[in-house]
Design an enzyme around this catalytic site. Structure first.
Site, PDB file in Angstrom:
ATOM      1  N   GLU A  50      27.065 -34.131 -53.108  1.00 29.44           N
ATOM      2  CA  GLU A  50      26.157 -34.637 -54.136  1.00 29.44           C
ATOM      3  C   GLU A  50      26.691 -35.938 -54.729  1.00 29.44           C
ATOM      4  O   GLU A  50      25.933 -36.840 -55.090  1.00 29.44           O
ATOM      5  CB  GLU A  50      25.943 -33.561 -55.214  1.00 29.44           C
ATOM      6  N   GLY A  53      28.255 -22.427 -55.236  1.00 26.00           N
ATOM      7  CA  GLY A  53      27.437 -23.113 -56.237  1.00 26.00           C
ATOM      8  C   GLY A  53      26.631 -22.120 -57.050  1.00 26.00           C
ATOM      9  O   GLY A  53      27.137 -21.473 -57.965  1.00 26.00           O
ATOM     10  N   GLY A  54      25.365 -21.971 -56.696  1.00 22.93           N
ATOM     11  CA  GLY A  54      24.419 -21.145 -57.455  1.00 22.93           C
ATOM     12  C   GLY A  54      24.951 -19.785 -57.878  1.00 22.93           C
ATOM     13  O   GLY A  54      24.825 -19.398 -59.043  1.00 22.93           O
ATOM     14  N   ASN A  57      31.637 -23.680 -58.207  1.00 25.26           N
ATOM     15  CA  ASN A  57      31.297 -25.038 -58.624  1.00 25.26           C
ATOM     16  C   ASN A  57      30.062 -24.920 -59.511  1.00 25.26           C
ATOM     17  O   ASN A  57      28.960 -24.705 -59.015  1.00 25.26           O
ATOM     18  CB  ASN A  57      31.018 -25.909 -57.381  1.00 25.26           C
ATOM     19  N   TRP A  58      30.289 -25.014 -60.809  1.00 20.80           N
ATOM     20  CA  TRP A  58      29.179 -24.804 -61.753  1.00 20.80           C
ATOM     21  C   TRP A  58      28.214 -25.985 -61.780  1.00 20.80           C
ATOM     22  O   TRP A  58      27.148 -25.905 -62.394  1.00 20.80           O
ATOM     23  CB  TRP A  58      29.738 -24.539 -63.165  1.00 20.80           C
ATOM     24  N   LYS A  59      28.594 -27.078 -61.137  1.00 20.67           N
ATOM     25  CA  LYS A  59      27.760 -28.294 -61.115  1.00 20.67           C
ATOM     26  C   LYS A  59      27.360 -28.681 -62.546  1.00 20.67           C
ATOM     27  O   LYS A  59      28.129 -28.456 -63.463  1.00 20.67           O
ATOM     28  CB  LYS A  59      26.560 -28.104 -60.171  1.00 20.67           C
TER      29      LYS A  59
HETATM   30  P1  13P Z   1      25.275 -23.347 -53.254  1.00 18.64           P
HETATM   31  O1  13P Z   1      26.251 -22.195 -53.211  1.00 18.64           O
HETATM   32  O2  13P Z   1      24.367 -23.310 -54.424  1.00 18.64           O
HETATM   33  O3  13P Z   1      24.570 -23.517 -51.929  1.00 18.64           O
HETATM   34  O4  13P Z   1      26.163 -24.680 -53.456  1.00 18.64           O
HETATM   35  C1  13P Z   1      27.226 -24.905 -52.641  1.00 18.64           C
HETATM   36  C2  13P Z   1      28.009 -26.041 -53.181  1.00 18.64           C
HETATM   37  O5  13P Z   1      27.581 -27.170 -53.159  1.00 18.64           O
HETATM   38  C3  13P Z   1      29.321 -25.752 -53.781  1.00 18.64           C
HETATM   39  O6  13P Z   1      30.037 -26.910 -54.001  1.00 18.64           O
END
Ligand code: 13P
Length: 247
Positions: A96, A233-234, A9-11
């Site tokens: 989020e 995520g990260g 998830n590149w956000k």
């Molecule tokens: P992180 O891996 O940065 O904790 O994020 C998790 C996330 O929200 C994936 O959707």
């Protein structure tokens, strides 16, 4: 046997040019022989990243969608547009979005239905806050999110959904749930699905864990019985993502 699925998830990261560069870097590093791999990229990166990934086994996902097909909804993106652009998976109800954009379980349920209608795979997110965990109501809260998220769907549709369990306190904090904590909740999710549908249906649904997954902890988390993949995520923004996929 459920096939594992690792989604990044590149956000809200990566311009189109940066996204193309990252996709090109990762394409040769991830081994897609036994694992489904998805890059959930910002809307504006979908078309260029689909282009880069053409001919590979990596799919492109979106991070959100609206539940109408077209019309006067300024700033929204329709499932039709996503499908047409080459999207295969859509994250729905990420914490989020629930927290910053007031997405309710009802909205999430509408979006899940729309994504299915357009033959894409919803990645339906659920997860508890730290306060809920401390109060001992984690499972109650998550069962409710699952019940509401799957509301009105038959088992045939339910089997197409991927559930992502993401404890909110573990997102972006570097604080991963222990593999036992993650397994316990994922097993609980499967139990609720078997109560709503049947054991047979529940056994087919893939459940991911998300929250500070990285190259070092992936193997242990992914070895748990009821954890069928990761939502990352990260670490999905770095070459490290390949270590997670190739765990
Ligand atoms: P992180 O891996 O940065 O904790 O994020 C998790 C996330 O929200 C994936 O959707």
């Amino acid at each position: 046997m459920r096939k594992k699925i690792i989604a990044g998830n590149w956000k809200m990261n990566k311009t189109p040019a940066e996204a193309v560069e990252l996709a090109k870097t990762l394409i040769n590093k991830v081994n897609t022989n036994t694992v489904d791999v998805v890059f959930c990229v910002p809307y504006i990166d979908i078309i260029p990243v689909c282009d880069v990934l053409k001919g590979s086994n990596i799919s492109v996902g979106a991070q959100n969608v609206y539940f109408e097909e077209s019309g006067a909804y300024t700033g929204e993106i329709s499932p039709l547009m996503l499908k047409n652009a080459g999207v295969k998976y859509v994250i729905v109800g990420h914490s989020e979005r629930r927290e910053y954009f007031n997405e309710t379980d009802d909205i999430v349920n509408k979006k899940v239905k729309k994504v299915l209608e357009h033959n894409m795979t919803p990645i339906l997110c659920c997860g508890e806050t730290l306060k809920q965990r401390e109060m001992g109501i984690t499972m109650e809260h998550i069962k409710m999110q699952i019940k509401k998220g799957f509301y009105g769907l038959n088992s045939n549709d339910a089997e197409k959904i991927i559930v992502a369990y993401e404890p909110i306190w573990a997102i972006g904090t570097g604080k991963t749930a222990t593999s036992e904590q993650a397994q316990e909740v994922c097993a609980g999710i499967r139990q609720s699905l078997s109560e709503i549908y049947s054991n047979e249906t529940a056994q087919k649904i893939r459940i991911q864990y998300g929250g500070s997954v990285n190259g070092k902890n992936a193997a242990e988390i992914l070895s748990m019985n009821d954890i069928d993949g990761g939502l990352v995520g990260g670490a999905s923004l770095k070459e490290e993502f390949a270590d997670i996929v190739n765990y």
